[in-house]
Design a protein around this motif. Structure first.
Motif, PDB file in Angstrom:
ATOM      1  N   TRP A 207       0.814  -1.223   0.000  1.00  0.00           N
ATOM      2  CA  TRP A 207       0.000   0.000   0.000  1.00  0.00           C
ATOM      3  C   TRP A 207       0.844   1.267   0.000  1.00  0.00           C
ATOM      4  CZ3 TRP A 207      -2.245   2.644   4.794  1.00  0.00           C
ATOM      5  CH2 TRP A 207      -3.065   3.708   4.413  1.00  0.00           C
ATOM      6  N   LEU A 208       1.721   1.419   0.992  1.00  0.00           N
ATOM      7  CA  LEU A 208       2.477   2.671   1.105  1.00  0.00           C
ATOM      8  C   LEU A 208       3.559   2.793   0.041  1.00  0.00           C
ATOM      9  CD1 LEU A 208       2.914   2.818   4.991  1.00  0.00           C
ATOM     10  CD2 LEU A 208       1.174   3.962   3.599  1.00  0.00           C
ATOM     11  N   GLY A 209       4.075   1.673  -0.429  1.00  0.00           N
ATOM     12  CA  GLY A 209       5.133   1.717  -1.438  1.00  0.00           C
ATOM     13  C   GLY A 209       6.442   2.243  -0.900  1.00  0.00           C
ATOM     14  N   LEU A 210       6.744   1.936   0.360  1.00  0.00           N
ATOM     15  CA  LEU A 210       7.955   2.471   0.991  1.00  0.00           C
ATOM     16  C   LEU A 210       9.180   1.642   0.632  1.00  0.00           C
ATOM     17  CD1 LEU A 210       6.656   3.353   4.568  1.00  0.00           C
ATOM     18  CD2 LEU A 210       6.950   4.863   2.594  1.00  0.00           C
ATOM     19  N   GLN A 211      10.322   2.326   0.557  1.00  0.00           N
ATOM     20  CA  GLN A 211      11.607   1.693   0.302  1.00  0.00           C
ATOM     21  C   GLN A 211      12.635   2.245   1.282  1.00  0.00           C
ATOM     22  OE1 GLN A 211      12.611   2.346  -3.814  1.00  0.00           O
ATOM     23  NE2 GLN A 211      10.651   1.597  -4.568  1.00  0.00           N
ATOM     24  N   GLU A 212      13.788   1.606   1.335  1.00  0.00           N
ATOM     25  CA  GLU A 212      14.848   2.036   2.243  1.00  0.00           C
ATOM     26  C   GLU A 212      15.124   3.533   2.086  1.00  0.00           C
ATOM     27  OE1 GLU A 212      18.471  -0.176   2.372  1.00  0.00           O
ATOM     28  OE2 GLU A 212      17.482  -2.023   1.747  1.00  0.00           O
ATOM     29  N   GLY A 213      15.188   4.214   3.227  1.00  0.00           N
ATOM     30  CA  GLY A 213      15.600   5.609   3.231  1.00  0.00           C
ATOM     31  C   GLY A 213      14.533   6.615   2.881  1.00  0.00           C
ATOM     32  N   MET A 214      13.360   6.185   2.421  1.00  0.00           N
ATOM     33  CA  MET A 214      12.303   7.139   2.062  1.00  0.00           C
ATOM     34  C   MET A 214      11.794   7.865   3.298  1.00  0.00           C
ATOM     35  SD  MET A 214       9.933   5.294  -0.875  1.00  0.00           S
ATOM     36  CE  MET A 214       8.738   6.658  -0.828  1.00  0.00           C
ATOM     37  N   LEU A 215      11.483   9.160   3.136  1.00  0.00           N
ATOM     38  CA  LEU A 215      10.891   9.945   4.216  1.00  0.00           C
ATOM     39  C   LEU A 215       9.368   9.840   4.133  1.00  0.00           C
ATOM     40  CD1 LEU A 215      13.797  11.147   4.351  1.00  0.00           C
ATOM     41  CD2 LEU A 215      12.712  13.329   4.969  1.00  0.00           C
ATOM     42  N   LEU A 268       3.264  10.510   1.887  1.00  0.00           N
ATOM     43  CA  LEU A 268       2.337  11.139   2.826  1.00  0.00           C
ATOM     44  C   LEU A 268       1.154  10.227   3.093  1.00  0.00           C
ATOM     45  CD1 LEU A 268       1.275  13.669   4.403  1.00  0.00           C
ATOM     46  CD2 LEU A 268       0.166  14.370   2.269  1.00  0.00           C
ATOM     47  N   CYS A 269       0.790  10.112   4.363  1.00  0.00           N
ATOM     48  CA  CYS A 269      -0.416   9.380   4.757  1.00  0.00           C
ATOM     49  C   CYS A 269      -1.209  10.274   5.693  1.00  0.00           C
ATOM     50  CB  CYS A 269      -0.048   8.080   5.464  1.00  0.00           C
ATOM     51  SG  CYS A 269      -1.474   7.126   6.037  1.00  0.00           S
ATOM     52  N   ALA A 270      -2.494  10.454   5.398  1.00  0.00           N
ATOM     53  CA  ALA A 270      -3.331  11.320   6.229  1.00  0.00           C
ATOM     54  C   ALA A 270      -4.774  10.847   6.169  1.00  0.00           C
ATOM     55  CB  ALA A 270      -3.228  12.776   5.770  1.00  0.00           C
ATOM     56  N   ALA A 271      -5.531  11.225   7.161  1.00  0.00           N
ATOM     57  CA  ALA A 271      -6.942  10.873   7.219  1.00  0.00           C
ATOM     58  C   ALA A 271      -7.728  11.649   6.161  1.00  0.00           C
ATOM     59  CB  ALA A 271      -7.497  11.175   8.608  1.00  0.00           C
ATOM     60  N   PRO A 272      -8.875  11.125   5.735  1.00  0.00           N
ATOM     61  CA  PRO A 272      -9.693  11.846   4.750  1.00  0.00           C
ATOM     62  C   PRO A 272     -10.007  13.280   5.150  1.00  0.00           C
ATOM     63  CG  PRO A 272     -10.523   9.624   5.031  1.00  0.00           C
ATOM     64  CD  PRO A 272      -9.462   9.808   6.072  1.00  0.00           C
ATOM     65  N   PRO A 289       8.141  19.221  -4.430  1.00  0.00           N
ATOM     66  CA  PRO A 289       8.996  18.552  -5.425  1.00  0.00           C
ATOM     67  C   PRO A 289       9.406  17.133  -5.046  1.00  0.00           C
ATOM     68  CG  PRO A 289      10.208  20.254  -4.243  1.00  0.00           C
ATOM     69  CD  PRO A 289       8.771  20.429  -3.880  1.00  0.00           C
ATOM     70  N   ALA A 290       9.486  16.815  -3.759  1.00  0.00           N
ATOM     71  CA  ALA A 290       9.933  15.477  -3.353  1.00  0.00           C
ATOM     72  C   ALA A 290       8.784  14.482  -3.256  1.00  0.00           C
ATOM     73  CB  ALA A 290      10.651  15.557  -2.002  1.00  0.00           C
ATOM     74  N   LEU A 291       7.564  14.984  -3.126  1.00  0.00           N
ATOM     75  CA  LEU A 291       6.421  14.119  -2.849  1.00  0.00           C
ATOM     76  C   LEU A 291       6.074  13.264  -4.059  1.00  0.00           C
ATOM     77  CD1 LEU A 291       4.378  13.506  -0.562  1.00  0.00           C
ATOM     78  CD2 LEU A 291       2.847  15.180  -1.640  1.00  0.00           C
ATOM     79  N   ARG A 292       6.017  11.949  -3.848  1.00  0.00           N
ATOM     80  CA  ARG A 292       5.673  11.059  -4.948  1.00  0.00           C
ATOM     81  C   ARG A 292       4.608  10.036  -4.590  1.00  0.00           C
ATOM     82  NH1 ARG A 292      11.645   8.247  -5.128  1.00  0.00           N
ATOM     83  NH2 ARG A 292      11.351   6.674  -3.497  1.00  0.00           N
ATOM     84  N   SER A 293       4.081  10.091  -3.368  1.00  0.00           N
ATOM     85  CA  SER A 293       3.038   9.151  -2.967  1.00  0.00           C
ATOM     86  C   SER A 293       2.155   9.805  -1.919  1.00  0.00           C
ATOM     87  CB  SER A 293       3.656   7.874  -2.393  1.00  0.00           C
ATOM     88  OG  SER A 293       2.661   7.022  -1.858  1.00  0.00           O
ATOM     89  N   ALA A 294       0.840   9.619  -2.057  1.00  0.00           N
ATOM     90  CA  ALA A 294      -0.122  10.125  -1.070  1.00  0.00           C
ATOM     91  C   ALA A 294      -1.201   9.078  -0.874  1.00  0.00           C
ATOM     92  CB  ALA A 294      -0.743  11.445  -1.531  1.00  0.00           C
ATOM     93  N   VAL A 295      -1.450   8.715   0.375  1.00  0.00           N
ATOM     94  CA  VAL A 295      -2.473   7.718   0.677  1.00  0.00           C
ATOM     95  C   VAL A 295      -3.393   8.250   1.763  1.00  0.00           C
ATOM     96  CG1 VAL A 295      -0.944   5.806   0.048  1.00  0.00           C
ATOM     97  CG2 VAL A 295      -1.116   6.516   2.439  1.00  0.00           C
ATOM     98  N   SER A 296      -4.560   7.613   1.853  1.00  0.00           N
ATOM     99  CA  SER A 296      -5.567   8.009   2.829  1.00  0.00           C
ATOM    100  C   SER A 296      -6.138   6.759   3.478  1.00  0.00           C
ATOM    101  CB  SER A 296      -6.687   8.795   2.137  1.00  0.00           C
ATOM    102  OG  SER A 296      -7.746   9.074   3.037  1.00  0.00           O
ATOM    103  N   THR A 316      -2.404  11.081  -7.354  1.00  0.00           N
ATOM    104  CA  THR A 316      -3.695  10.487  -7.027  1.00  0.00           C
ATOM    105  C   THR A 316      -3.617   9.880  -5.633  1.00  0.00           C
ATOM    106  OG1 THR A 316      -4.187   9.977  -9.330  1.00  0.00           O
ATOM    107  CG2 THR A 316      -5.367   8.712  -7.669  1.00  0.00           C
ATOM    108  N   VAL A 317      -4.470  10.328  -4.749  1.00  0.00           N
ATOM    109  CA  VAL A 317      -4.502   9.778  -3.397  1.00  0.00           C
ATOM    110  C   VAL A 317      -5.039   8.350  -3.466  1.00  0.00           C
ATOM    111  CG1 VAL A 317      -5.346  10.057  -1.043  1.00  0.00           C
ATOM    112  CG2 VAL A 317      -4.910  12.081  -2.455  1.00  0.00           C
ATOM    113  N   ARG A 318      -4.290   7.413  -2.885  1.00  0.00           N
ATOM    114  CA  ARG A 318      -4.645   6.000  -2.952  1.00  0.00           C
ATOM    115  C   ARG A 318      -5.229   5.549  -1.615  1.00  0.00           C
ATOM    116  NH1 ARG A 318      -0.527   3.299  -2.820  1.00  0.00           N
ATOM    117  NH2 ARG A 318       1.098   4.885  -2.558  1.00  0.00           N
TER     118      ARG A 318
END
Length: 528
Positions: A207-215, A268-272, A289-296, A316-318
């Protein structure tokens, strides 16, 4: 056959400390101070600090299995404390700083908990003699305030020379207790095992698509289970960095956007609710510029909010779906086509279906209860039990299924579409109406910032749809606007779903985890 629950495993020692050995300087915590400055805590530093704190807590009398209330907000000490307790085999019970003394008393009594690690400001509110009698261990840490009388200060950051002594935990040992958010009754105590902590590798990857070192920034209070998902176990399972913000109190969209624009946050992960407020702002003023993923997560995000956010940011918020009792169950993974408003598809390793009251899997387009198949082995990301509530635990299982209590339907492509909690579905004149669809329709009107839809008793129809509406800036409540909103909903969804009653409110009641308390709205009188 070997029992997998007896396999030696401890998240702090086997996962976090492994990253500390592999990449000790890599940031484990990225502590935002303001829009231009942040402090870094490396994996190695945090491993040593948690070892030291674990040793001091053990010396004070905290033993494996000890239940410990933890209320530390976003103080960096929260992360040190959680790791230290995990390494000891103790069982933290995180709580939000919004808890009142009565809430804390309920938790301590329900869990027979005799230990607490809290902020000094929280400790000062616990003046009832009950707390003196109940709590054998009373610690404060975080912040600059002195410890109140009767509470022992903890230095969370003093490192140790080696790992703490003590027995090695097993995968099936209790690791956490979270209290459900209580939208319909008293919170239940959800017990998770050590295996649950590593099961969040799925949350991180699928879901989050996280990898080593990602903020990764999860905008969440540390007191509810979303923090376990996205502020602790998912990012640290894959060696990512947890972003910690300084924002407290009432949500301020502009302050949030300034921090997001000022720091190299990649995920980024945040509530609706957060996204609904953000799209009310002038997003075109900001660049990320750094943001490449947003989930809810928490509740489904309305399609019109997803589209507005995409138009201004290109992202696109996933949506993702799970519960306090689980890791991620259904989600829109990175790179997959998103159907705005859909929860997505089941995560690998989980058999998720929509079933009827007899436990039969329903075909596409039919509404039923979301359930997880458990007859071929209980997934390690599923909770162990509701503590002290065997009947409540039993009710969540029917035949081969774990019952989520949420209602949905699946389309021909296998995407899940949320309808509502089983107790939120409105039955009016024989029609079944999910509140989410009506709320989404209302949000498509520019006057509506937030809405919540509930059943209202009606002598002819049994129930009718009632909407509570928070207006966007610049709009004024009134009968004319209410009629306009009713016409708007009738125009874009089935006419029987429109809200026959509309009440304008300043804000919606929410649980401490940010979910709308529809049960409270249902209990209000005709004028709220």
């Amino acid at each position: 056959m070997k029992d997998p629950s007896r396999e030696p495993f401890n998240f702090g020692r086997d996962v976090f400390d492994r990253w500390a050995r592999v990449a000790p300087a890599r940031p484990a915590l990225y502590l935002i101070r303001d829009a231009a400055h942040a402090d870094i805590v490396g994996y190695g530093e945090l491993a040593r600090a948690s070892d030291g704190l674990a040793a001091r807590l053990a010396a004070a009398g905290i033993t494996p299995g000890t239940r410990v209330l933890v209320v530390l907000g976003k103080a960096p000490e929260f992360w040190v404390t959680l790791l230290a307790l995990n390494k000891l085999g103790a069982v933290p019970m995180p709580g939000t700083t919004q808890l009142r003394p009565a809430d804390i008393r309920y938790r301590l009594e329900a869990a027979a908990c005799r230990a607490a690690i809290v902020l000094p400001g929280i400790a000062r509110t616990l003046t009832d003699p009950f707390f003196d009698q109940q709590l054998t261990f009373r610690f404060v840490t975080g912040g600059d305030e002195p410890a109140p009388a009767g509470w022992t200060p903890l230095d969370a950051w003093a490192p140790a020379s080696g790992p703490p002594d003590g027995p090695v935990t097993s995968a099936g040992d209790p690791a956490l207790i979270y209290f459900t958010s209580g939208t319909t009754g008293h919170p239940k105590m959800v017990v998770h095992t050590q295996a649950y902590t590593r099961a969040h590798r799925l949350t991180a990857s699928y879901w989050l698509g996280l990898q080593e070192g990602m903020l990764h920034w999860n905008f969440s209070d540390t007191g509810w289970a979303k923090a376990a998902w996205s502020s602790v176990f998912a990012p640290w399972n894959v060696g990512a960095t947890v972003v910690v913000d300084p924002l407290t109190g009432k949500f301020q969209p502009r302050a949030f956007l300034e921090l997001l624009a000022g720091h190299p946050v990649e995920s980024l992960c945040a509530a609706p609710t957060v996204y609904r407020f953000l799209v009310q702002e002038d997003l075109g003023r900001y660049r990320f510029p750094a943001l490449r993923s947003a989930v809810s997560a928490g509740e489904p995000l309305n399609p019109e909010v997803i589209e507005t956010f995409r138009r201004h940011t290109g992202l696109t918020v996933r949506d993702g779906y799970g519960q306090t009792e689980t890791v991620v169950l259904v989600a829109n993974p990175p790179g997959a086509p998103v159907k705005p408003g859909s929860m997505g598809k089941p995560a690998p390793g989980w058999t998720v279906a929509v079933i009827d009251e007899d436990g039969r899997e329903l075909p596409p387009g039919e509404e039923g209860e979301v359930a997880v198949r458990v007859d071929h082995g209980r997934p390690e990301g599923l909770f162990a039990e509701y503590a002290a509530d065997p009947e409540g635990t039993r009710r969540r299982f029917r035949g081969p299924w774990y019952l989520t209590g949420d209602r949905a339907q699946v389309d021909e492509d296998g995407y899940f579409w949320f309808v509502g909690r089983a107790d939120d579905v409105i039955i009016s004149a024989g029609y079944r109406i999910g509140p989410f669809e009506v709320e989404s329709a209302l949000l498509e009107h520019p006057a509506v910032a937030e809405s919540a839809v509930v059943a209202h008793p009606d002598p002819l129809r049994g129930s009718v749809v009632k909407a509570f509406v928070v207006l966007a800036p610049g709009w004024r409540p009134g009968a004319e606007l209410a009629a306009e909103l009713q016409t708007h909903v009738r125009a874009i969804t089935a006419p029987y779903k429109y809200p026959r009653l509309i009440e304008f409110v300043e804000e919606l009641p929410k649980t401490i985890s940010g979910k709308i308390r529809r049960v409270e709205l249902r209990e209000r009188g005709p004028q709220g």
